[in-house]
Motif scaffolding. Sequence first.
Motif, PDB file in Angstrom:
ATOM      1  N   ALA A  61      59.169  31.369  64.306  1.00  0.00           N
ATOM      2  CA  ALA A  61      58.328  32.175  63.429  1.00  0.00           C
ATOM      3  C   ALA A  61      57.364  33.021  64.254  1.00  0.00           C
ATOM      4  N   ASN A  62      56.782  32.436  65.284  1.00  0.00           N
ATOM      5  CA  ASN A  62      55.861  33.195  66.146  1.00  0.00           C
ATOM      6  C   ASN A  62      56.593  34.289  66.908  1.00  0.00           C
ATOM      7  N   LEU A  63      57.822  34.015  67.320  1.00  0.00           N
ATOM      8  CA  LEU A  63      58.600  35.028  68.026  1.00  0.00           C
ATOM      9  C   LEU A  63      58.925  36.202  67.093  1.00  0.00           C
ATOM     10  N   LYS A  64      59.235  35.913  65.847  1.00  0.00           N
ATOM     11  CA  LYS A  64      59.493  36.988  64.887  1.00  0.00           C
ATOM     12  C   LYS A  64      58.239  37.825  64.662  1.00  0.00           C
ATOM     13  N   LYS A  65      57.071  37.160  64.613  1.00  0.00           N
ATOM     14  CA  LYS A  65      55.816  37.900  64.479  1.00  0.00           C
ATOM     15  C   LYS A  65      55.615  38.807  65.687  1.00  0.00           C
ATOM     16  N   ALA A  66      55.920  38.275  66.863  1.00  0.00           N
ATOM     17  CA  ALA A  66      55.746  39.066  68.088  1.00  0.00           C
ATOM     18  C   ALA A  66      56.697  40.252  68.094  1.00  0.00           C
ATOM     19  N   GLU A  67      57.918  40.066  67.625  1.00  0.00           N
ATOM     20  CA  GLU A  67      58.870  41.178  67.580  1.00  0.00           C
ATOM     21  C   GLU A  67      58.430  42.244  66.592  1.00  0.00           C
ATOM     22  N   GLN A  68      57.801  41.828  65.504  1.00  0.00           N
ATOM     23  CA  GLN A  68      57.359  42.788  64.495  1.00  0.00           C
ATOM     24  C   GLN A  68      56.248  43.690  65.015  1.00  0.00           C
ATOM     25  N   VAL A  69      55.406  43.166  65.881  1.00  0.00           N
ATOM     26  CA  VAL A  69      54.328  43.992  66.439  1.00  0.00           C
ATOM     27  C   VAL A  69      54.703  44.530  67.819  1.00  0.00           C
ATOM     28  N   ASN A  70      55.984  44.460  68.159  1.00  0.00           N
ATOM     29  CA  ASN A  70      56.528  45.004  69.409  1.00  0.00           C
ATOM     30  C   ASN A  70      55.855  44.431  70.648  1.00  0.00           C
ATOM     31  N   MET A  71      55.544  43.151  70.619  1.00  0.00           N
ATOM     32  CA  MET A  71      54.979  42.415  71.762  1.00  0.00           C
ATOM     33  C   MET A  71      53.662  43.008  72.258  1.00  0.00           C
ATOM     34  N   GLU A  72      52.935  43.681  71.396  1.00  0.00           N
ATOM     35  CA  GLU A  72      51.632  44.250  71.769  1.00  0.00           C
ATOM     36  C   GLU A  72      50.554  43.631  70.887  1.00  0.00           C
ATOM     37  N   ASN A  73      49.395  43.417  71.462  1.00  0.00           N
ATOM     38  CA  ASN A  73      48.244  42.868  70.736  1.00  0.00           C
ATOM     39  C   ASN A  73      48.599  41.569  70.008  1.00  0.00           C
ATOM     40  N   LEU A  74      49.161  40.631  70.754  1.00  0.00           N
ATOM     41  CA  LEU A  74      49.562  39.356  70.179  1.00  0.00           C
ATOM     42  C   LEU A  74      48.362  38.434  70.042  1.00  0.00           C
ATOM     43  N   SER A  75      48.370  37.635  68.999  1.00  0.00           N
ATOM     44  CA  SER A  75      47.329  36.623  68.866  1.00  0.00           C
ATOM     45  C   SER A  75      47.566  35.565  69.945  1.00  0.00           C
ATOM     46  N   PRO A  76      46.540  34.806  70.311  1.00  0.00           N
ATOM     47  CA  PRO A  76      46.698  33.813  71.385  1.00  0.00           C
ATOM     48  C   PRO A  76      47.802  32.781  71.106  1.00  0.00           C
ATOM     49  N   GLU A  77      47.927  32.337  69.860  1.00  0.00           N
ATOM     50  CA  GLU A  77      48.945  31.319  69.568  1.00  0.00           C
ATOM     51  C   GLU A  77      50.355  31.900  69.664  1.00  0.00           C
ATOM     52  N   VAL A  78      50.536  33.144  69.237  1.00  0.00           N
ATOM     53  CA  VAL A  78      51.843  33.779  69.339  1.00  0.00           C
ATOM     54  C   VAL A  78      52.172  34.048  70.803  1.00  0.00           C
ATOM     55  N   ALA A  79      51.185  34.497  71.580  1.00  0.00           N
ATOM     56  CA  ALA A  79      51.403  34.737  73.009  1.00  0.00           C
ATOM     57  C   ALA A  79      51.773  33.440  73.722  1.00  0.00           C
ATOM     58  N   GLU A  80      51.135  32.340  73.336  1.00  0.00           N
ATOM     59  CA  GLU A  80      51.449  31.039  73.935  1.00  0.00           C
ATOM     60  C   GLU A  80      52.876  30.623  73.581  1.00  0.00           C
ATOM     61  N   SER A  81      53.302  30.879  72.338  1.00  0.00           N
ATOM     62  CA  SER A  81      54.673  30.543  71.928  1.00  0.00           C
ATOM     63  C   SER A  81      55.690  31.357  72.714  1.00  0.00           C
ATOM     64  N   VAL A  82      55.416  32.639  72.902  1.00  0.00           N
ATOM     65  CA  VAL A  82      56.328  33.491  73.663  1.00  0.00           C
ATOM     66  C   VAL A  82      56.406  33.001  75.107  1.00  0.00           C
ATOM     67  N   LYS A  83      55.262  32.623  75.663  1.00  0.00           N
ATOM     68  CA  LYS A  83      55.235  32.120  77.039  1.00  0.00           C
ATOM     69  C   LYS A  83      56.053  30.827  77.162  1.00  0.00           C
TER      70      LYS A  83
END
Length: 114
Positions: A61-83
């Motif tokens: 779910a966090n990865l889909k959120k990150a894809e929707q905002v094109n990996m820019e200006n990610l919230s800390p929890e989404v950035a942590e999930s991507v990492k």
Amino acid sequence: MFDIGFWELLLIAIIGLIVLGPERLPVAIRTVRGWIGNVRRFSDSVKNELNEELRIQELHANLKKAEQVNMENLSPEVAESVKSLKEAAEQVTKPYMKTTETTTANTIENKENN
């Protein structure tokens, strides 16, 4: 889990002693204890698998959120999930890379020896 008190356990022990006798009662207790241990291990493994599945769902779910905002200006929890997803992908590919490197090195050694 079960609402069994001291007196209920004492009654079960007395009935078990009368029915099974003193020779077979210890064996029966060990057998029941083994069954209970197996059930506990099974329930723990199911619980762990469910927790992992929930964690994976959250990461997706966090990865889909990150894809929707094109990996820019990610919230800390989404950035942590991507990492953590990137780290997991690296760990998955590392054993294959080592195997491929070892196979390549062995092939080169064999050619040099022949």
